[in-house]
Design an enzyme around this catalytic site. Structure first.
Site, PDB file in Angstrom:
ATOM      1  N   GLU A  40      -1.098  18.812 -40.738  1.00  0.00           N
ATOM      2  CA  GLU A  40      -0.195  19.076 -39.628  1.00  0.00           C
ATOM      3  C   GLU A  40      -0.038  20.594 -39.565  1.00  0.00           C
ATOM      4  O   GLU A  40       0.343  21.228 -40.561  1.00  0.00           O
ATOM      5  CB  GLU A  40       1.149  18.369 -39.900  1.00  0.00           C
ATOM      6  CG  GLU A  40       2.100  18.344 -38.746  1.00  0.00           C
ATOM      7  CD  GLU A  40       1.807  17.267 -37.685  1.00  0.00           C
ATOM      8  OE1 GLU A  40       0.803  16.525 -37.794  1.00  0.00           O
ATOM      9  OE2 GLU A  40       2.591  17.193 -36.726  1.00  0.00           O
TER      10      GLU A  40
ATOM     11  N   GLU B 158       6.154  10.794 -47.534  1.00  0.00           N
ATOM     12  CA  GLU B 158       5.779  12.193 -47.266  1.00  0.00           C
ATOM     13  C   GLU B 158       6.694  12.737 -46.188  1.00  0.00           C
ATOM     14  O   GLU B 158       7.114  11.981 -45.300  1.00  0.00           O
ATOM     15  CB  GLU B 158       4.341  12.271 -46.729  1.00  0.00           C
ATOM     16  CG  GLU B 158       3.286  11.905 -47.721  1.00  0.00           C
ATOM     17  CD  GLU B 158       1.889  11.929 -47.080  1.00  0.00           C
ATOM     18  OE1 GLU B 158       1.756  12.245 -45.888  1.00  0.00           O
ATOM     19  OE2 GLU B 158       0.939  11.605 -47.798  1.00  0.00           O
TER      20      GLU B 158
ATOM     21  N   PHE C  62      -2.410  16.519 -45.473  1.00  0.00           N
ATOM     22  CA  PHE C  62      -1.877  15.225 -45.928  1.00  0.00           C
ATOM     23  C   PHE C  62      -2.949  14.172 -46.170  1.00  0.00           C
ATOM     24  O   PHE C  62      -2.641  13.113 -46.705  1.00  0.00           O
ATOM     25  CB  PHE C  62      -0.788  14.692 -44.999  1.00  0.00           C
ATOM     26  CG  PHE C  62      -1.219  14.378 -43.588  1.00  0.00           C
ATOM     27  CD1 PHE C  62      -1.805  13.158 -43.289  1.00  0.00           C
ATOM     28  CD2 PHE C  62      -0.998  15.282 -42.566  1.00  0.00           C
ATOM     29  CE1 PHE C  62      -2.184  12.854 -41.987  1.00  0.00           C
ATOM     30  CE2 PHE C  62      -1.372  14.990 -41.257  1.00  0.00           C
ATOM     31  CZ  PHE C  62      -1.970  13.770 -40.972  1.00  0.00           C
TER      32      PHE C  62
ATOM     33  N   LYS D 220       7.644  14.192 -42.747  1.00  0.00           N
ATOM     34  CA  LYS D 220       6.981  14.110 -41.438  1.00  0.00           C
ATOM     35  C   LYS D 220       7.249  15.422 -40.707  1.00  0.00           C
ATOM     36  O   LYS D 220       8.369  15.678 -40.269  1.00  0.00           O
ATOM     37  CB  LYS D 220       7.515  12.927 -40.632  1.00  0.00           C
ATOM     38  CG  LYS D 220       6.806  12.761 -39.307  1.00  0.00           C
ATOM     39  CD  LYS D 220       7.307  11.546 -38.574  1.00  0.00           C
ATOM     40  CE  LYS D 220       6.431  11.220 -37.382  1.00  0.00           C
ATOM     41  NZ  LYS D 220       6.133  12.350 -36.524  1.00  0.00           N
TER      42      LYS D 220
ATOM     43  N   ARG E  17      -1.176  17.578 -35.082  1.00  0.00           N
ATOM     44  CA  ARG E  17      -2.107  17.001 -36.041  1.00  0.00           C
ATOM     45  C   ARG E  17      -3.473  17.658 -35.867  1.00  0.00           C
ATOM     46  O   ARG E  17      -3.949  17.794 -34.738  1.00  0.00           O
ATOM     47  CB  ARG E  17      -2.222  15.505 -35.755  1.00  0.00           C
ATOM     48  CG  ARG E  17      -3.031  14.732 -36.773  1.00  0.00           C
ATOM     49  CD  ARG E  17      -2.895  13.245 -36.479  1.00  0.00           C
ATOM     50  NE  ARG E  17      -3.487  12.429 -37.502  1.00  0.00           N
ATOM     51  CZ  ARG E  17      -3.175  11.154 -37.703  1.00  0.00           C
ATOM     52  NH1 ARG E  17      -2.262  10.569 -36.947  1.00  0.00           N
ATOM     53  NH2 ARG E  17      -3.742  10.449 -38.643  1.00  0.00           N
TER      54      ARG E  17
ATOM     55  N   LYS F 285       6.565   5.212 -39.786  1.00  0.00           N
ATOM     56  CA  LYS F 285       7.286   6.471 -39.557  1.00  0.00           C
ATOM     57  C   LYS F 285       8.769   6.187 -39.403  1.00  0.00           C
ATOM     58  O   LYS F 285       9.158   5.238 -38.715  1.00  0.00           O
ATOM     59  CB  LYS F 285       6.717   7.231 -38.357  1.00  0.00           C
ATOM     60  CG  LYS F 285       6.578   6.439 -37.082  1.00  0.00           C
ATOM     61  CD  LYS F 285       5.832   7.237 -36.015  1.00  0.00           C
ATOM     62  CE  LYS F 285       5.602   6.370 -34.791  1.00  0.00           C
ATOM     63  NZ  LYS F 285       4.746   6.959 -33.786  1.00  0.00           N
TER      64      LYS F 285
ATOM     65  N   ARG G 287      -3.336   1.242 -35.683  1.00  0.00           N
ATOM     66  CA  ARG G 287      -1.924   1.436 -35.970  1.00  0.00           C
ATOM     67  C   ARG G 287      -1.467   0.192 -36.728  1.00  0.00           C
ATOM     68  O   ARG G 287      -1.802  -0.921 -36.348  1.00  0.00           O
ATOM     69  CB  ARG G 287      -1.159   1.527 -34.637  1.00  0.00           C
ATOM     70  CG  ARG G 287       0.290   1.931 -34.788  1.00  0.00           C
ATOM     71  CD  ARG G 287       1.002   1.829 -33.451  1.00  0.00           C
ATOM     72  NE  ARG G 287       0.534   2.780 -32.455  1.00  0.00           N
ATOM     73  CZ  ARG G 287       0.865   4.064 -32.424  1.00  0.00           C
ATOM     74  NH1 ARG G 287       1.654   4.565 -33.341  1.00  0.00           N
ATOM     75  NH2 ARG G 287       0.402   4.843 -31.466  1.00  0.00           N
TER      76      ARG G 287
HETATM   77  P1  ATP Z   1       1.556   8.280 -32.835  1.00  0.00           P
HETATM   78  O1  ATP Z   1       0.679   9.347 -33.384  1.00  0.00           O
HETATM   79  O2  ATP Z   1       2.061   7.341 -33.873  1.00  0.00           O
HETATM   80  O3  ATP Z   1       1.044   7.624 -31.607  1.00  0.00           O
HETATM   81  P2  ATP Z   1       3.062  10.390 -31.901  1.00  0.00           P
HETATM   82  O4  ATP Z   1       1.852  11.174 -31.628  1.00  0.00           O
HETATM   83  O5  ATP Z   1       4.130  10.337 -30.875  1.00  0.00           O
HETATM   84  O6  ATP Z   1       2.807   8.936 -32.301  1.00  0.00           O
HETATM   85  P3  ATP Z   1       4.793  10.571 -34.015  1.00  0.00           P
HETATM   86  O7  ATP Z   1       5.478   9.355 -33.554  1.00  0.00           O
HETATM   87  O8  ATP Z   1       5.613  11.802 -34.025  1.00  0.00           O
HETATM   88  O9  ATP Z   1       3.566  10.984 -33.208  1.00  0.00           O
HETATM   89  O10 ATP Z   1       4.161  10.274 -35.486  1.00  0.00           O
HETATM   90  C1  ATP Z   1       2.846  10.403 -35.945  1.00  0.00           C
HETATM   91  C2  ATP Z   1       2.427  11.860 -36.101  1.00  0.00           C
HETATM   92  O11 ATP Z   1       3.175  12.514 -37.118  1.00  0.00           O
HETATM   93  C3  ATP Z   1       1.009  12.048 -36.591  1.00  0.00           C
HETATM   94  O12 ATP Z   1       0.068  11.892 -35.549  1.00  0.00           O
HETATM   95  C4  ATP Z   1       1.018  13.456 -37.174  1.00  0.00           C
HETATM   96  O13 ATP Z   1       0.747  14.406 -36.162  1.00  0.00           O
HETATM   97  C5  ATP Z   1       2.462  13.658 -37.576  1.00  0.00           C
HETATM   98  N1  ATP Z   1       2.695  13.810 -39.024  1.00  0.00           N
HETATM   99  C6  ATP Z   1       3.565  14.677 -39.547  1.00  0.00           C
HETATM  100  N2  ATP Z   1       3.618  14.575 -40.874  1.00  0.00           N
HETATM  101  C7  ATP Z   1       2.733  13.611 -41.237  1.00  0.00           C
HETATM  102  C8  ATP Z   1       2.339  13.055 -42.469  1.00  0.00           C
HETATM  103  N3  ATP Z   1       2.887  13.430 -43.606  1.00  0.00           N
HETATM  104  N4  ATP Z   1       1.409  12.061 -42.436  1.00  0.00           N
HETATM  105  C9  ATP Z   1       0.861  11.653 -41.278  1.00  0.00           C
HETATM  106  N5  ATP Z   1       1.198  12.155 -40.067  1.00  0.00           N
HETATM  107  C10 ATP Z   1       2.137  13.126 -40.039  1.00  0.00           C
END
Ligand code: ATP
Length: 584
Positions: free
Chosen positions: A302, A250, A342, A252, A257, A423, A417
């Site tokens: 998102e 998907e 999503f 990102k 979120r 990711k 996690r």
């Molecule tokens: P994490 O949530 O893994 O602790 P983080 O908040 O720093 O890390 P990222 O590392 O940027 O966030 O990656 C996860 C985030 O990506 C999710 O919490 C969500 O907000 C966002 N996201 C964007 N697109 C998607 C998607 N298709 N599926 C799931 N999450 C997504």
């Protein structure tokens, strides 16, 4: 129940940092607590009065507490401030001042836990004109009847400085042991917590219905579910190694979120850290029901800022313009968004967490009617490196950060996690591999262009074992003038008289802050450091990790709490990975 039962346990907990001992003390306390009081005890040991997602905070200012101590004891504010400056712990200072007083007066009324809890809850709800005076009256009326030990803990809870090291994990162990006599039942307790985000409620069910109650524990609308999180991978190859067979890729998106709960026309949005963020998105509340073909549901999406004319995605920072107190209506017009769905966690009375990704996605596609405002995040099934590269390229070209790769037959693992979600960001393919989210704990005054502002910030990671913030670097690059002004304004409200005891630092900052603000930082390398405390002793004795050439990316991660910041283990993994590349 007498409040002294709780304060005596807290006193014992303060004397140890060993998890097993803490658990034993907690088990004993839980067993002594009547069923109808258990949720209150669970909130109070975490220094709260309600679960986080209700947004009810105590956070009483030191000044107000000093005034209340003065009112109850008759001692001057100046003297209390002097004692506090000497001792460094306002809870203890208050206790010893009031101890002197109780020695000279008659024994006061016994104070009950229910009374303390109800008073704290009332205090947390007071706002507006005259509220400061009311708060002070409530506090000093409690202090008038409290013993010194009780005073100490009442003050610590009020000030938000009750740090016993009883993380949620320890509390869940204790609940499993106290109510089911088996630590193995801990997993069931955790599942209930993951779907409700409310340990007080879980404890109450355990107390009244036992483990069977927890087994029946269901997802419920308007109680947020703890989010599933992704592991990071650096390349397509690494992703293929971790997930065999076919999986979903998907886009990102770079937004916020949002867990959207819907029942008929009632809509509530929770952030990644389960804060209620509905007020920032009145347009979602107004419009989203038209796009959701279901009476009830819990969805993940998102929310992304978009260009009003082209509909193209804009960076995350644009969205944060909505985080203002005043003229929000204008911000809503100036910073339009789209809601990009999503996941589906609950649908018309049915829990969807245990269903496979495949089934959740397929159902989601039947529920969401896409339009200019509501969209489904693009998804494709991929099976090899070439497929991933192609979609990664497309996603970057449409203004996304990279890809989320998801195992097709995996359930939604709330609160965890793991490898079921990965990711892959483009920037992972070079330098450090990832950005880090770090907490601002201190600052050094600026010179030249930055005179009168904070020129350099001291940053920390988070240590979840000890619930502390060990430092990792100083950062002075990546700040535009506009960002410097903005940070100065935000941080000015977080200045503390002294270093918060949760900050672990061997450096002396010019000024200290409450560890609250999280910034996104990139760096060229992770090095070993005798000065910084992140990951202390992980690689070498008396040595921690530091960042080389750290740089602020411009992203203030206001949706993250300090406890969501990067942890030592993540830094260690990045450190190991960079070693591998050095050897290659
Ligand atoms: P994490 O949530 O893994 O602790 P983080 O908040 O720093 O890390 P990222 O590392 O940027 O966030 O990656 C996860 C985030 O990506 C999710 O919490 C969500 O907000 C966002 N996201 C964007 N697109 C998607 C998607 N298709 N599926 C799931 N999450 C997504």
């Amino acid at each position: 129940m007498k409040f002294s039962v709780l304060s005596d346990s807290l006193e014992k907990m303060e004397l140890t940092t060993k998890r097993l001992e803490l658990t034993d003390i907690l088990v004993e306390l839980i067993k002594k607590t009547p069923k109808n009081t258990i949720s209150k005890v669970i909130y109070l040991i975490q220094g709260k009065v309600r679960p986080n997602f209700e947004g009810i905070e105590l956070g009483i200012a030191e000044k107000l507490v000093i005034r209340a101590i003065s009112k109850s004891s008759g001692i001057t504010i100046k003297k209390i401030e002097d004692d506090y400056n000497e001792g460094g712990d306002l809870g203890k200072t208050g206790a010893s001042i009031l101890e002197q007083k109780t020695q000279t007066t008659f024994a006061a009324e016994t104070i009950t836990l229910e009374r303390v809890y109800d008073t704290l809850l009332k205090i947390s709800k007071l706002e507006g004109k005259g509220s400061q005076d009311m708060k002070m009256k409530y506090i000093s009326s409690l202090l008038n009847d409290a013993t010194p030990v009780e005073t100490k803990f009442i003050l610590k809870i009020l000030l938000g400085t009750l740090r016993l090291g009883v993380a949620e994990n320890t509390t869940m162990d204790a609940l499993a042991i106290a109510f089911t006599s088996k630590k193995e039942n801990r997993e069931l307790v955790e599942n209930a917590y993951n779907v409700s985000s409310d340990l007080g409620k879980v404890a109450e069910i355990l107390a009244t219905e036992g483990i069977n109650g927890v087994l029946k524990f269901n997802t419920s609308l308007f109680s947020p579910i703890r989010p599933m999180l992704a592991d990071r991978v650096k390349s397509e190859e690494e992703a293929i190694k971790k997930i065999e067979n076919k999986f979903a890729a998907e886009y990102k998106l770079d937004g916020e979120r949002a867990q959207i709960h819907k029942k008929d026309n009632k809509i509530i949005l929770f952030s990644r850290s389960l804060e209620n963020i509905t007020k920032y998105y009145p347009d979602v509340v107004e419009k989203i029901s038209n796009s959701i073909n279901a009476n009830e549901g819990i969805f993940e999406a998102e929310v992304v800022a978009v260009n009003a004319n082209t509909g193209n995605f804009l960076p995350f920072q644009e969205l944060m313009h909505r985080r203002r107190k005043y003229k929000l209506e204008q911000a809503v017009l100036d910073y339009p968004i789209t809601v990009n769905f999503f996941d589906l966690l609950y649908y018309n009375g049915n829990d969807y967490l245990d269903k496979s990704y495949n089934e959740r996605r397929k159902t989601l596609e039947t529920i969401i009617n896409e339009d200019n405002f509501a969209k489904l995040i693009p998804m494709s099934i991929v099976k090899n490196k070439e497929d991933i590269s192609e979609i990664l390229e497309n996603s970057i070209n449409s203004g996304c950060e990279g890809l989320m790769l998801k195992v097709l037959d995996s359930p939604y693992r709330a609160g965890t996690r793991g490898n079921n979600w990965l990711k892959l960001k483009r920037e992972y393919q070079n330098e450090l591999g990832d950005s880090l989210d770090l907490v601002v704990v201190g600052a050094f005054f600026g010179r030249g262009r930055r005179t009168g502002k904070y020129g350099t910030l001291l940053l920390s990671s988070y240590n979840s074992e000890t619930d502390t913030f060990p430092t990792i670097c100083k950062v002075g690059t990546g700040f535009t003038d506009e960002k410097l002004d903005q940070l100065f304004q935000i941080l000015s409200n977080k200045v503390t008289l002294k270093k918060n005891p949760r900050i672990e630092s061997s450096m002396n900052a010019d000024i200290w802050f409450e560890p609250e603000l999280v910034l996104e930082i990139v760096a060229s390398e992770i090095t070993l450091s005798p000065i910084h405390k992140t990951g202390l002793n992980m690689v070498r004795k008396n040595t921690g990790f530091a960042l080389r050439f750290p740089k602020f990316t411009g992203k203030i991660r206001s949706e993250k709490m300090a406890e969501d910041a990067s942890v030592g283990e993540e830094v260690f993994t990045l450190y190991k990975n960079q070693k591998k590349t050095d050897i290659d």
